[in-house]
Design a protein around this motif. Structure first.
Motif, PDB file in Angstrom:
ATOM      1  N   ASN A  16      -9.675   5.539  -3.419  1.00  0.00           N
ATOM      2  CA  ASN A  16     -10.173   6.391  -2.318  1.00  0.00           C
ATOM      3  C   ASN A  16     -11.699   6.351  -2.211  1.00  0.00           C
TER       4      ASN A  16
ATOM      5  N   GLY B 181       0.831  -1.199   0.000  1.00  0.00           N
ATOM      6  CA  GLY B 181       0.000   0.000   0.000  1.00  0.00           C
ATOM      7  C   GLY B 181       0.863   1.245   0.000  1.00  0.00           C
TER       8      GLY B 181
ATOM      9  N   CYS C 175      -3.885  -2.786  -1.271  1.00  0.00           N
ATOM     10  CA  CYS C 175      -4.356  -1.401  -1.370  1.00  0.00           C
ATOM     11  C   CYS C 175      -3.777  -0.715  -2.625  1.00  0.00           C
ATOM     12  N   ALA C 176      -2.825   0.194  -2.492  1.00  0.00           N
ATOM     13  CA  ALA C 176      -2.260   0.814  -3.689  1.00  0.00           C
ATOM     14  C   ALA C 176      -1.685  -0.257  -4.621  1.00  0.00           C
TER      15      ALA C 176
ATOM     16  N   ARG D  76      -7.679   4.803   3.535  1.00  0.00           N
ATOM     17  CA  ARG D  76      -8.052   5.423   2.242  1.00  0.00           C
ATOM     18  C   ARG D  76      -8.216   4.315   1.175  1.00  0.00           C
TER      19      ARG D  76
ATOM     20  N   ILE E 191      -4.355  -1.595  -6.713  1.00  0.00           N
ATOM     21  CA  ILE E 191      -4.698  -0.647  -7.789  1.00  0.00           C
ATOM     22  C   ILE E 191      -3.748  -0.863  -8.969  1.00  0.00           C
TER      23      ILE E 191
ATOM     24  N   HIS F 162      -5.116  -3.488   4.562  1.00  0.00           N
ATOM     25  CA  HIS F 162      -3.686  -3.625   4.882  1.00  0.00           C
ATOM     26  C   HIS F 162      -3.477  -4.800   5.827  1.00  0.00           C
TER      27      HIS F 162
ATOM     28  N   GLU G 282       0.901   5.217  -2.076  1.00  0.00           N
ATOM     29  CA  GLU G 282       0.265   6.158  -3.006  1.00  0.00           C
ATOM     30  C   GLU G 282       0.440   5.594  -4.415  1.00  0.00           C
TER      31      GLU G 282
HETATM   32  N1  GLN Z   1      -3.611   2.660   1.761  1.00  0.00           N
HETATM   33  C1  GLN Z   1      -3.451   2.778   0.477  1.00  0.00           C
HETATM   34  O1  GLN Z   1      -2.632   2.117  -0.163  1.00  0.00           O
HETATM   35  C2  GLN Z   1      -4.275   3.852  -0.132  1.00  0.00           C
HETATM   36  C3  GLN Z   1      -4.243   3.905  -1.640  1.00  0.00           C
HETATM   37  C4  GLN Z   1      -4.320   5.336  -2.115  1.00  0.00           C
HETATM   38  N2  GLN Z   1      -5.510   5.968  -1.748  1.00  0.00           N
HETATM   39  C5  GLN Z   1      -4.094   5.400  -3.612  1.00  0.00           C
HETATM   40  O2  GLN Z   1      -4.979   5.617  -4.373  1.00  0.00           O
HETATM   41  O3  GLN Z   1      -3.011   5.215  -3.999  1.00  0.00           O
END
Ligand code: GLN
Length: 186
Positions: free
Chosen positions: A106, A46, A79-80, A129, A83, A165, A48
């Motif tokens: 988010n 995780g 998380c990130a 987030r 993504i 996480h 950004e």
């Molecule tokens: N905890 C996280 O990894 C948050 C992800 C973050 N909000 C993003 O878009 O990258």
């Protein structure tokens, strides 16, 4: 002992490194120049996602991750990291498309909305987030855990993604992170 690479450029990679070490794995830091082929598994942590994505693209790490994925060794994105592995598409973050799911960044709002919850399968999940999986292709993607019936931990072939996480939880043997690491890298 299994050697698990953790991408460390930005974000919560050091927490995965700590947890892996405590749970009997050999964690190894990964940067763009590291050779991935010898690893038993790889973790995208995780953090950004836009920063991590730009780093991967600018340094050819995206191609290395794609090649590594084709070896069918396990890759976990939290998380990130989830993504990055998904088909998320925006100008800043296109996603590697390694798992057949879209994701909304988010989704639950700002940091103040972050929370620790009990999942539908009784695990502890810490959201920071957090993004939300959407358009999960359920014929190819398995839902391993959910919260309020929404998928939060999914798997397709060798690719695993969580929107929470797991590395932040307690490290007892029944915790989700030990289940993930042991199931994942057995
Ligand atoms: N905890 C996280 O990894 C948050 C992800 C973050 N909000 C993003 O878009 O990258």
């Amino acid at each position: 002992m299994k050697t698990i690479g953790v991408i460390l450029y930005q974000g919560a990679g050091h927490l995965h490194m700590d947890a892996l070490g405590k749970l009997g794995f050999n964690p190894t830091p990964i940067y763009a120049e590291t050779n991935l082929t010898q690893l038993d598994g790889l973790i995208l942590p995780g953090g950004e996602s836009s920063v991590q994505y730009a780093y991967c693209l600018n340094n050819g790490l995206d191609e290395k991750i794609r090649k590594y994925a084709s070896l069918k060794k396990p890759i976990l994105g939290t998380c990130a990291g989830a993504i990055l592995l998904s088909k998320y598409s925006s100008e800043k973050v296109k996603g590697f498309g390694l798992i057949d799911v879209n994701i909304i960044r988010n989704f639950y709002g700002r940091q103040i909305k972050s929370a620790t919850v009990r999942t539908d399968y009784g695990n502890e999940a810490i959201f920071i987030r957090a993004p939300k999986f959407i358009n999960v292709n359920l014929s190819d993607v398995e839902v391993i855990d959910s919260y309020a019936k929404q998928p939060i931990f999914i798997k397709q072939n060798n690719i695993y993604c969580t929107t929470f996480h797991p590395e932040l939880g307690r490290l007892d043997q029944n915790n989700i992170i030990s289940k993930i690491y042991s199931g994942f890298y057995n």
